[in-house]
Design an enzyme around this catalytic site. Structure first.
Site, PDB file in Angstrom:
ATOM      1  N   LEU A  19       0.832  -1.204   0.000  1.00 17.14           N
ATOM      2  CA  LEU A  19       0.000   0.000   0.000  1.00 17.14           C
ATOM      3  C   LEU A  19       0.866   1.255   0.000  1.00 17.14           C
ATOM      4  O   LEU A  19       0.524   2.289  -0.557  1.00 17.14           O
ATOM      5  CB  LEU A  19      -0.910   0.004   1.232  1.00 17.14           C
ATOM      6  CG  LEU A  19      -1.942  -1.126   1.311  1.00 17.14           C
ATOM      7  CD1 LEU A  19      -2.593  -1.148   2.684  1.00 17.14           C
ATOM      8  CD2 LEU A  19      -2.993  -0.969   0.222  1.00 17.14           C
ATOM      9  N   GLY A  20       2.012   1.144   0.661  1.00 14.03           N
ATOM     10  CA  GLY A  20       2.902   2.295   0.759  1.00 14.03           C
ATOM     11  C   GLY A  20       4.137   1.930   1.546  1.00 14.03           C
ATOM     12  O   GLY A  20       4.207   0.853   2.153  1.00 14.03           O
ATOM     13  N   SER A  21       5.118   2.799   1.521  1.00 11.80           N
ATOM     14  CA  SER A  21       6.351   2.553   2.288  1.00 11.80           C
ATOM     15  C   SER A  21       6.969   3.895   2.657  1.00 11.80           C
ATOM     16  O   SER A  21       6.663   4.931   2.075  1.00 11.80           O
ATOM     17  CB  SER A  21       7.336   1.720   1.463  1.00 11.80           C
ATOM     18  OG  SER A  21       7.598   2.396   0.245  1.00 11.80           O
ATOM     19  N   GLY A  22       7.850   3.825   3.644  1.00 11.05           N
ATOM     20  CA  GLY A  22       8.483   5.064   4.112  1.00 11.05           C
ATOM     21  C   GLY A  22       9.464   4.743   5.209  1.00 11.05           C
ATOM     22  O   GLY A  22       9.893   3.590   5.372  1.00 11.05           O
ATOM     23  N   PHE A  24       9.014   4.277   8.012  1.00 15.69           N
ATOM     24  CA  PHE A  24       8.412   3.335   8.964  1.00 15.69           C
ATOM     25  C   PHE A  24       8.506   1.889   8.508  1.00 15.69           C
ATOM     26  O   PHE A  24       8.273   0.972   9.253  1.00 15.69           O
ATOM     27  CB  PHE A  24       6.934   3.701   9.164  1.00 15.69           C
ATOM     28  CG  PHE A  24       6.201   3.854   7.855  1.00 15.69           C
ATOM     29  CD1 PHE A  24       5.589   2.756   7.263  1.00 15.69           C
ATOM     30  CD2 PHE A  24       6.183   5.067   7.193  1.00 15.69           C
ATOM     31  CE1 PHE A  24       4.952   2.875   6.040  1.00 15.69           C
ATOM     32  CE2 PHE A  24       5.534   5.191   5.971  1.00 15.69           C
ATOM     33  CZ  PHE A  24       4.921   4.093   5.390  1.00 15.69           C
ATOM     34  N   VAL A  27       3.947  -0.945   4.211  1.00 14.11           N
ATOM     35  CA  VAL A  27       2.574  -1.253   4.613  1.00 14.11           C
ATOM     36  C   VAL A  27       1.930  -2.088   3.506  1.00 14.11           C
ATOM     37  O   VAL A  27       1.965  -1.685   2.332  1.00 14.11           O
ATOM     38  CB  VAL A  27       1.759   0.035   4.849  1.00 14.11           C
ATOM     39  CG1 VAL A  27       0.312  -0.297   5.207  1.00 14.11           C
ATOM     40  CG2 VAL A  27       2.391   0.864   5.971  1.00 14.11           C
ATOM     41  N   LYS A  42       2.021  -3.335   8.875  1.00 15.57           N
ATOM     42  CA  LYS A  42       3.280  -2.607   8.707  1.00 15.57           C
ATOM     43  C   LYS A  42       4.407  -3.586   9.011  1.00 15.57           C
ATOM     44  O   LYS A  42       4.477  -4.125  10.123  1.00 15.57           O
ATOM     45  CB  LYS A  42       3.379  -1.385   9.613  1.00 15.57           C
ATOM     46  CG  LYS A  42       4.725  -0.664   9.465  1.00 15.57           C
ATOM     47  CD  LYS A  42       4.753   0.703  10.070  1.00 15.57           C
ATOM     48  CE  LYS A  42       4.961   0.704  11.559  1.00 15.57           C
ATOM     49  NZ  LYS A  42       5.277   2.086  12.045  1.00 15.57           N
ATOM     50  N   ASP A 139       4.669  13.734  14.617  1.00 14.42           N
ATOM     51  CA  ASP A 139       4.822  13.753  13.154  1.00 14.42           C
ATOM     52  C   ASP A 139       3.486  13.990  12.466  1.00 14.42           C
ATOM     53  O   ASP A 139       3.160  13.391  11.439  1.00 14.42           O
ATOM     54  CB  ASP A 139       5.448  12.440  12.647  1.00 14.42           C
ATOM     55  CG  ASP A 139       6.047  12.588  11.241  1.00 14.42           C
ATOM     56  OD1 ASP A 139       6.246  11.553  10.570  1.00 14.42           O
ATOM     57  OD2 ASP A 139       6.279  13.750  10.803  1.00 14.42           O
ATOM     58  N   LYS A 141       1.036  15.526  10.120  1.00 14.76           N
ATOM     59  CA  LYS A 141       1.111  16.206   8.827  1.00 14.76           C
ATOM     60  C   LYS A 141       0.005  15.621   7.955  1.00 14.76           C
ATOM     61  O   LYS A 141      -0.487  14.525   8.251  1.00 14.76           O
ATOM     62  CB  LYS A 141       2.485  15.988   8.177  1.00 14.76           C
ATOM     63  CG  LYS A 141       2.908  14.544   8.036  1.00 14.76           C
ATOM     64  CD  LYS A 141       4.327  14.429   7.522  1.00 14.76           C
ATOM     65  CE  LYS A 141       4.781  12.995   7.435  1.00 14.76           C
ATOM     66  NZ  LYS A 141       6.176  12.866   6.956  1.00 14.76           N
ATOM     67  N   ASN A 144      -0.099  11.960   7.166  1.00 14.23           N
ATOM     68  CA  ASN A 144      -0.357  10.995   8.253  1.00 14.23           C
ATOM     69  C   ASN A 144      -1.781  11.112   8.773  1.00 14.23           C
ATOM     70  O   ASN A 144      -2.104  10.597   9.840  1.00 14.23           O
ATOM     71  CB  ASN A 144       0.639  11.204   9.397  1.00 14.23           C
ATOM     72  CG  ASN A 144       1.978  10.605   9.052  1.00 14.23           C
ATOM     73  OD1 ASN A 144       2.083   9.761   8.162  1.00 14.23           O
ATOM     74  ND2 ASN A 144       3.010  11.065   9.716  1.00 14.23           N
ATOM     75  N   ASP A 161       0.583   6.385  11.693  1.00  9.09           N
ATOM     76  CA  ASP A 161       2.039   6.497  11.798  1.00  9.09           C
ATOM     77  C   ASP A 161       2.513   7.080  13.124  1.00  9.09           C
ATOM     78  O   ASP A 161       2.894   8.237  13.214  1.00  9.09           O
ATOM     79  CB  ASP A 161       2.609   7.308  10.636  1.00  9.09           C
ATOM     80  CG  ASP A 161       4.116   7.078  10.506  1.00  9.09           C
ATOM     81  OD1 ASP A 161       4.735   7.633   9.591  1.00  9.09           O
ATOM     82  OD2 ASP A 161       4.656   6.324  11.347  1.00  9.09           O
ATOM     83  N   THR A 180       9.094  16.229  10.338  1.00 10.74           N
ATOM     84  CA  THR A 180       9.149  16.677   8.940  1.00 10.74           C
ATOM     85  C   THR A 180       9.280  18.191   8.926  1.00 10.74           C
ATOM     86  O   THR A 180       8.425  18.880   9.518  1.00 10.74           O
ATOM     87  CB  THR A 180       7.856  16.231   8.201  1.00 10.74           C
ATOM     88  OG1 THR A 180       7.703  14.816   8.369  1.00 10.74           O
ATOM     89  CG2 THR A 180       7.916  16.565   6.728  1.00 10.74           C
TER      90      THR A 180
END
Ligand code: 38G
Length: 285
Positions: A19-22, A24, A27, A42, A139, A141, A144, A161, A180
């Site tokens: 689904l996504g990554s970062g 963290f 996901v 996650k 965090d 933003k 998130n 997150d 950030t």
């Protein structure tokens, strides 16, 4: 030391698409074998040795899980399960299908004040709840802040997150340079003791963005952005704020205050006349 489920996550969930990554980790969608219900997982690589820079230390994952266990609130992503293998921890949470508030706002350029207030009320309720437990997100933003389902008339906000979140102990100082650049307060940049008030600065920045599409302190480089923050260099440019109410600007001004203790708390924000009009006339403004 917290003990997570040592069974194989794949015995209980079919692992789906990324689904996504970062920072963290990654996901992925998880489909629970017993029920067919979809969740989000996650996947966090654990640091293999004290000298390694790859992966996360187990104690930081434990901290994040302990925080999520303490935060059962409709506007905060819900924790379902935690699995652990020798090299990885999988944190299973509710799947949030409506995407990031950031993208929702980008598609609309900016929001009406009524739309912004509806999102902010939910964000503030989630933040007030975590702050009532002395937990700071650190965090906050738009990326998130996600929406349960953006196709409905009133999408529900979900804060995600908690990788940088901390449970603060009164009398114990906590300092960090993490976060950030666009959304961190001057106290973070100056490496001063942090508190839940740092989240309130971020909410001031998020509100400014929701109403204008602009980021108040954004410079051409991170260094310039950080300089703008410590110099409190922002303004309500007429070109972008000509239609914004004085009440909305007052709300932002009561959050973008250099001294953290002078900022509104989340509970005070929920009582601010822009968020909670005192009269029908005010509501009409
Ligand atoms: C458990 O820890 C996390 C969960 C999630 C999470 C939880 C439920 C969930 N449902 C859908 C998604 C999702 C869908 C697309 C992209 C992403 C993510 O890569 N971007 C989210 C914001 N990003 C800046 C953390 C996440 N998520 N992401 C995101 C970050 C986390 O640190």
């Amino acid at each position: 030391m917290a003990q997570f489920n040592l069974q194989n996550v794949e015995d209980f969930y079919e692992i789906g698409e990324i689904l996504g990554s970062g920072h963290f980790g990654q996901v992925r969608e998880l489909r629970e074998r017993a029920s067919g219900v979809s969740w989000a997982g996650k996947f966090v690589k654990l640091r293999r040795s004290v000298s390694s820079r790859l992966g996360l230390e187990r104690k930081s994952v434990e901290r994040e899980v302990e925080i999520l266990q303490a935060l059962q609130h409709t506007n905060i992503m819900a924790l379902k399960d935690v699995f652990e293998s020798r090299a990885e921890v999988v944190i299973v949470v509710e799947l949030i299908r409506g995407g990031e508030l950031f993208d929702f706002v980008a598609e609309k350029e900016n929001l009406t004040e009524i739309e912004a207030i509806e999102f902010l009320k939910q964000i503030l309720k989630g933040v007030a709840f975590m702050h009532s437990k002395q937990i700071a997100h650190f965090d906050l933003k738009p990326e998130n802040i996600m929406l349960s389902d953006k196709k409905v008339e009133h999408p529900e906000i979900k804060i995600i997150d908690f990788g940088l979140a901390q449970r603060l102990t009164p009398g114990e100082e906590y300092r960090s340079l993490c976060g950030t650049p666009q959304y961190i307060g001057p106290e973070v940049i100056n490496y001063e003791p942090l508190s839940v008030a740092s989240d309130m600065w971020s909410i001031g920045v998020i509100t400014y963005i929701l109403l204008s599409g602009l980021s108040p302190f954004q410079g051409d480089t991170d260094e310039e952005t950080l300089r703008n923050i410590v110099d409190m260099k922002y303004e309500f440019e007429e070109q972008y704020f000509s239609q914004t109410s004085d009440m909305a600007k007052d709300f932002i001004e009561k959050l973008l205050i250099k001294e953290p203790s002078e900022r509104m708390t989340a509970e005070e924000c929920l009582l601010h006349p822009w968020i909670k009009p005192l009269t029908r006339k005010q509501a009409a403004n």
